[in-house]
Design an enzyme around this catalytic site. Structure first.
Site, short mmCIF file in Angstrom:
data_model
loop_
_atom_site.label_atom_id
_atom_site.label_comp_id
_atom_site.label_asym_id
_atom_site.label_seq_id
_atom_site.Cartn_x
_atom_site.Cartn_y
_atom_site.Cartn_z
N GLY A 13 3.68 -9.86 0.97
CA GLY A 13 4.70 -8.87 0.11
C GLY A 13 4.59 -9.03 -1.38
O GLY A 13 5.75 -8.74 -2.06
N SER A 14 3.67 -9.45 -1.97
CA SER A 14 3.50 -9.19 -3.45
C SER A 14 3.53 -7.90 -3.99
O SER A 14 3.99 -7.39 -4.83
CB SER A 14 2.45 -9.90 -3.92
OG SER A 14 0.93 -9.51 -3.71
N ILE A 94 -3.05 0.46 12.16
CA ILE A 94 -3.37 1.79 11.82
C ILE A 94 -1.79 2.38 12.45
O ILE A 94 -1.80 2.32 13.60
CB ILE A 94 -4.60 2.17 12.49
CG1 ILE A 94 -5.56 1.31 12.07
CG2 ILE A 94 -5.06 3.61 12.33
CD1 ILE A 94 -6.47 1.47 11.07
N LEU A 95 -1.58 3.53 11.53
CA LEU A 95 -0.42 4.16 12.14
C LEU A 95 -1.22 5.50 13.05
O LEU A 95 -1.88 6.09 12.53
CB LEU A 95 0.41 4.70 10.99
CG LEU A 95 1.32 3.65 10.43
CD1 LEU A 95 1.98 4.51 9.22
CD2 LEU A 95 2.43 3.19 11.51
N HIS A 111 -5.07 -0.08 -0.93
CA HIS A 111 -6.50 -0.82 -0.47
C HIS A 111 -6.95 -1.77 -1.53
O HIS A 111 -7.36 -0.98 -2.68
CB HIS A 111 -7.16 0.17 0.25
CG HIS A 111 -8.24 -0.37 1.08
ND1 HIS A 111 -8.21 -1.11 2.00
CD2 HIS A 111 -9.66 -0.45 0.69
CE1 HIS A 111 -9.32 -1.55 2.64
NE2 HIS A 111 -10.42 -1.12 1.51
N GLN A 175 -4.40 -5.89 -10.56
CA GLN A 175 -4.29 -4.23 -10.70
C GLN A 175 -3.65 -3.58 -9.63
O GLN A 175 -2.97 -2.38 -9.99
CB GLN A 175 -5.93 -3.76 -10.82
CG GLN A 175 -6.48 -4.34 -11.81
CD GLN A 175 -5.89 -4.08 -13.25
OE1 GLN A 175 -5.55 -2.99 -13.48
NE2 GLN A 175 -6.00 -5.31 -14.14
N GLU A 176 -3.69 -3.82 -8.47
CA GLU A 176 -2.80 -3.37 -7.55
C GLU A 176 -1.17 -3.49 -7.69
O GLU A 176 -0.59 -2.33 -7.44
CB GLU A 176 -3.00 -4.08 -6.12
CG GLU A 176 -4.07 -4.26 -5.37
CD GLU A 176 -4.21 -5.00 -4.16
OE1 GLU A 176 -3.27 -5.07 -3.16
OE2 GLU A 176 -5.21 -5.66 -3.84
C1 GRF Z 1 -3.28 -6.39 -0.59
O1 GRF Z 1 -4.44 -6.91 -1.10
C2 GRF Z 1 -3.31 -4.93 -0.12
O2 GRF Z 1 -4.29 -4.16 -1.16
C3 GRF Z 1 -3.77 -5.26 1.16
O3 GRF Z 1 -3.31 -6.22 1.74
C4 GRF Z 1 -2.85 -6.91 0.87
C5 GRF Z 1 -1.37 -7.25 0.80
O4 GRF Z 1 -0.80 -8.20 -0.04
N1 GRF Z 1 -3.72 -3.99 1.87
P1 GRF Z 1 0.72 -8.19 -0.35
O5 GRF Z 1 1.38 -8.67 1.06
O6 GRF Z 1 1.16 -7.23 -0.88
O7 GRF Z 1 0.79 -9.59 -1.34
#
Ligand code: GRF
Length: 202
Positions: A13-14, A94-95, A111, A175-176
């Protein structure tokens, strides 16, 4: 009007944390996270939600077989919390079409690759193994395919000769944590206009 955000997770859950922080700081305006839902009981993300006084719900896939039953249970929870937008933040399923149709253009996924390259699992390893020099991440609306919906934001990072899967994943993750809140902010401000596959930022 407050935007009710629901977040679906399966793990640490980061990305959820980055959304929580950006809602709390006001960067994502007029919004609240009304519920965090996990399909894994021991997800650290559920603890993060509780630490911030956010409703945390575990839906046990084993108790809801087949998959349609799980999705009906999910829809019930989403309705109960008056969900306006659903964020997939490391959710590993997958939903099905019931959920996608109920929240058309209101489900976003993060992603860890520059889509349409490297869909599915272990995207960072796929990128390394392929030998690309630029990797990155994508926030997109979710359609019925896998990692295939209209792209909202992308961010690139260099791939270094010395990279391992872990080091590249870490660089992408940073970056996410920037583009996911940014995409949610744009949604909250009503600035995302979807025309076919193209998402225009107003
Ligand atoms: C992230 O790399 C996200 O892009 C992918 O799964 C990972 C989840 O990481 N879909 P977190 O649980 O948000 O730390």
């Amino acid at each position: 009007m407050t935007l009710n955000i629901a977040v679906l997770i399966s793990g640490r859950g980061s990305n959820l944390q980055s959304i929580i922080d950006n809602v709390e700081s006001g960067y994502i305006p007029n919004a609240c996270i009304s519920v965090v839902i996990s399909d894994k009981k021991d997800s650290y993300g559920l603890e993060r939600a509780m630490n911030h006084g956010i409703n945390a719900v575990f839906i046990d896939p084993a108790a809801y077989e087949p998959k349609e039953h799980f999705e009906n249970a999910l829809l019930d929870v989403l309705a109960k919390f008056s969900t306006d937008v659903l964020l997939l933040a490391g959710f590993m399923r997958i939903l099905g079409s019931n959920v996608i149709k109920a929240y058309s253009n209101r489900i976003m996924n993060i992603h860890p690759a520059l889509l349409p390259s490297f869909k599915g699992l272990h995207a960072q390893k796929q990128a390394l193994d392929y030998g690309v020099k630029i990797a990155g991440c994508t926030v997109h609306f979710v359609d019925e395919g896998m990692d295939s919906g209209p792209i909202i934001l992308q961010k690139s990072v260099p791939v270094l000769d010395s990279d391992t899967e872990d080091s590249l994943s870490e660089r992408i993750l940073a970056q996410e944590h920037i583009i996911f809140p940014e995409a949610v902010k744009l949604f909250a401000e009503g600035r995302l206009d979807v025309k076919g596959r193209r998402v225009h930022i107003l």
